[in-house]
Design an enzyme around this catalytic site. Structure first.
Site, PDB file in Angstrom:
ATOM      1  N   LYS A  52       0.857  -1.336  -0.062  1.00 16.69           N
ATOM      2  CA  LYS A  52       0.142   0.037  -0.010  1.00 16.69           C
ATOM      3  C   LYS A  52       0.920   1.057   0.035  1.00 16.69           C
ATOM      4  O   LYS A  52       0.499   2.221  -0.644  1.00 16.69           O
ATOM      5  CB  LYS A  52      -1.013  -0.012   1.316  1.00 16.69           C
ATOM      6  CG  LYS A  52      -2.115  -1.085   1.191  1.00 16.69           C
ATOM      7  CD  LYS A  52      -3.006  -1.044   2.492  1.00 16.69           C
ATOM      8  CE  LYS A  52      -3.886  -2.466   2.520  1.00 16.69           C
ATOM      9  NZ  LYS A  52      -4.416  -2.555   3.536  1.00 16.69           N
ATOM     10  N   GLN A  96      -4.096  -1.242  10.018  1.00 12.17           N
ATOM     11  CA  GLN A  96      -4.036  -2.481   9.299  1.00 12.17           C
ATOM     12  C   GLN A  96      -4.664  -3.566  10.397  1.00 12.17           C
ATOM     13  O   GLN A  96      -4.031  -3.751  11.395  1.00 12.17           O
ATOM     14  CB  GLN A  96      -2.730  -3.011   9.075  1.00 12.17           C
ATOM     15  CG  GLN A  96      -2.677  -4.259   8.137  1.00 12.17           C
ATOM     16  CD  GLN A  96      -3.399  -4.240   6.755  1.00 12.17           C
ATOM     17  OE1 GLN A  96      -3.533  -3.306   6.171  1.00 12.17           O
ATOM     18  NE2 GLN A  96      -3.920  -5.483   6.301  1.00 12.17           N
ATOM     19  N   ASP A 119     -10.464   3.645   4.779  1.00 10.79           N
ATOM     20  CA  ASP A 119     -10.944   2.176   4.589  1.00 10.79           C
ATOM     21  C   ASP A 119     -12.281   2.063   4.607  1.00 10.79           C
ATOM     22  O   ASP A 119     -12.722   0.965   4.478  1.00 10.79           O
ATOM     23  CB  ASP A 119     -10.187   1.358   5.899  1.00 10.79           C
ATOM     24  CG  ASP A 119      -9.006   0.685   5.550  1.00 10.79           C
ATOM     25  OD1 ASP A 119      -8.851   0.272   4.587  1.00 10.79           O
ATOM     26  OD2 ASP A 119      -8.209   0.349   6.574  1.00 10.79           O
TER      27      ASP A 119
HETATM   28  N1  GUN Z   1      -6.926  -6.332   6.534  1.00  5.84           N
HETATM   29  C1  GUN Z   1      -7.475  -7.083   5.688  1.00  5.84           C
HETATM   30  N2  GUN Z   1      -7.941  -6.122   4.587  1.00  5.84           N
HETATM   31  C2  GUN Z   1      -7.701  -4.924   5.029  1.00  5.84           C
HETATM   32  C3  GUN Z   1      -8.236  -3.732   4.543  1.00  5.84           C
HETATM   33  O1  GUN Z   1      -8.544  -3.415   3.754  1.00  5.84           O
HETATM   34  N3  GUN Z   1      -7.712  -2.616   5.467  1.00  5.84           N
HETATM   35  C4  GUN Z   1      -7.267  -2.845   6.682  1.00  5.84           C
HETATM   36  N4  GUN Z   1      -6.905  -1.730   7.346  1.00  5.84           N
HETATM   37  N5  GUN Z   1      -7.043  -4.043   7.180  1.00  5.84           N
HETATM   38  C5  GUN Z   1      -7.235  -5.113   6.493  1.00  5.84           C
END
Ligand code: GUN
Length: 292
Positions: A52, A96, A119
């Protein structure tokens, strides 16, 4: 059968965003910024956060990864988030998931300012999605819809069957496809592990969205001819013929299902890259709405 090439579309989206950021830079304006917060050593999370952050850098966004040991307390994490809630250089905050067990995920998500909730996990964003108000839509569902849109797939009145009911994918994609607007307006069914016969539902799908987390669970005899298939799964299975000893497969048995499908996402290279592209797009939106 045509592939829904998420890798290609995501790269187009990143290019579009980069062009917009280049314009901001040429005007000596500030640029969008994303901070990613990672707690603990989960190997998959480390890979996700790194990709990311790399994607942000590649399009000229400001980005920072804040890493903390799994011993970080809930209170400490909330005060770190608070700091970024009032930091003008970061328009998006991503924590995350999953978090270590002693940290309450809901409490953490609620501590992120809804204006920086790129998110789309905050209850305010989720609520706005449900009632059809403009909001941050979580990245995987937004990526799925964008993929359908860029392949001009008609969704109006079509039966979308979602397998899986997670807060990150199943529930939000169901709500998104239900909205009365373009590239949605679908008839939506959500089925899950409590169904005695999942195939009863999947066989009715015009558009099937598999987000179960079970390798190759959707078989050829579980879908109808001409179905559009979106495979959200990313599963590692043992493969002694591969140098790594494993390979990545989706929730859909690709060879069997693609023989019947009109469109299908590959794994990898389908939904995954779209998720990251939508994170960039949400961060740009946060900048435009609240940060410029
Ligand atoms: N863990 C798995 N997918 C995601 C996501 O799209 N965002 C975040 N913050 N954590 C995740």
């Amino acid at each position: 059968m045509q592939l829904l090439d998420g890798k290609k579309i995501a790269s187009e989206i990143r290019k579009e965003l980069k062009e917009k950021i280049d314009v901001l830079k040429s005007q000596s304006k500030s640029v969008p910024g994303l901070v990613a917060i990672l707690v603990g050593e989960n190997p998959a999370s480390q890979i996700y956060v790194a990709s990311k952050s790399k994607a942000c850098e590649e399009i000229g966004m400001k980005t920072k990864v804040e890493k903390f040991p799994s011993t970080l307390s809930e209170k400490e994490l909330i005060s770190i988030i608070d700091k970024y809630n009032s930091d003008n250089e970061y328009h998006g905050i991503l924590v995350q998931l999953p978090l270590p067990k002693h940290i309450n995920e809901n409490k953490i998500i609620e501590s992120i300012s809804p204006k920086k909730d790129v998110d789309g996990f905050h209850p305010m964003s989720v609520g706005n999605l449900v009632i059809g108000k403009e909001t941050f839509v979580s990245c995987t569902p937004a990526g799925i819809q964008e993929l359908l849109k860029r392949y001009y797939i008609n969704t109006r009145g079509k039966h979308v069957v979602v397998v899986g009911r997670s807060n990150i994918v199943g529930k939000p994609i169901a709500n998104l496809m239900l909205q009365k607007n373009d590239y949605a307006n679908s008839i939506v069914t959500v089925c899950h592990s409590a169904a005695s016969d999942i195939s009863y539902y999947t066989r009715q799908a015009d558009i099937l969205i598999a987000a179960i987390g079970q390798p190759e669970m959707i078989k050829g005899d579980m879908v109808k001819e001409g179905v559009v298939v979106v495979d959200v799964g990313i599963n590692r299975i043992e493969d002694k013929t591969s140098s790594k000893g494993y390979r990545i497969v989706g929730d859909v048995a690709f060879d069997e299902v693609s023989a019947k499908a009109s469109f299908i996402t590959p794994v990898p290279g389908g939904v995954g890259p779209m998720t990251i592209a939508m994170l960039l797009s949400n961060t740009f939106k946060a900048y435009k709405l609240y940060g410029e």
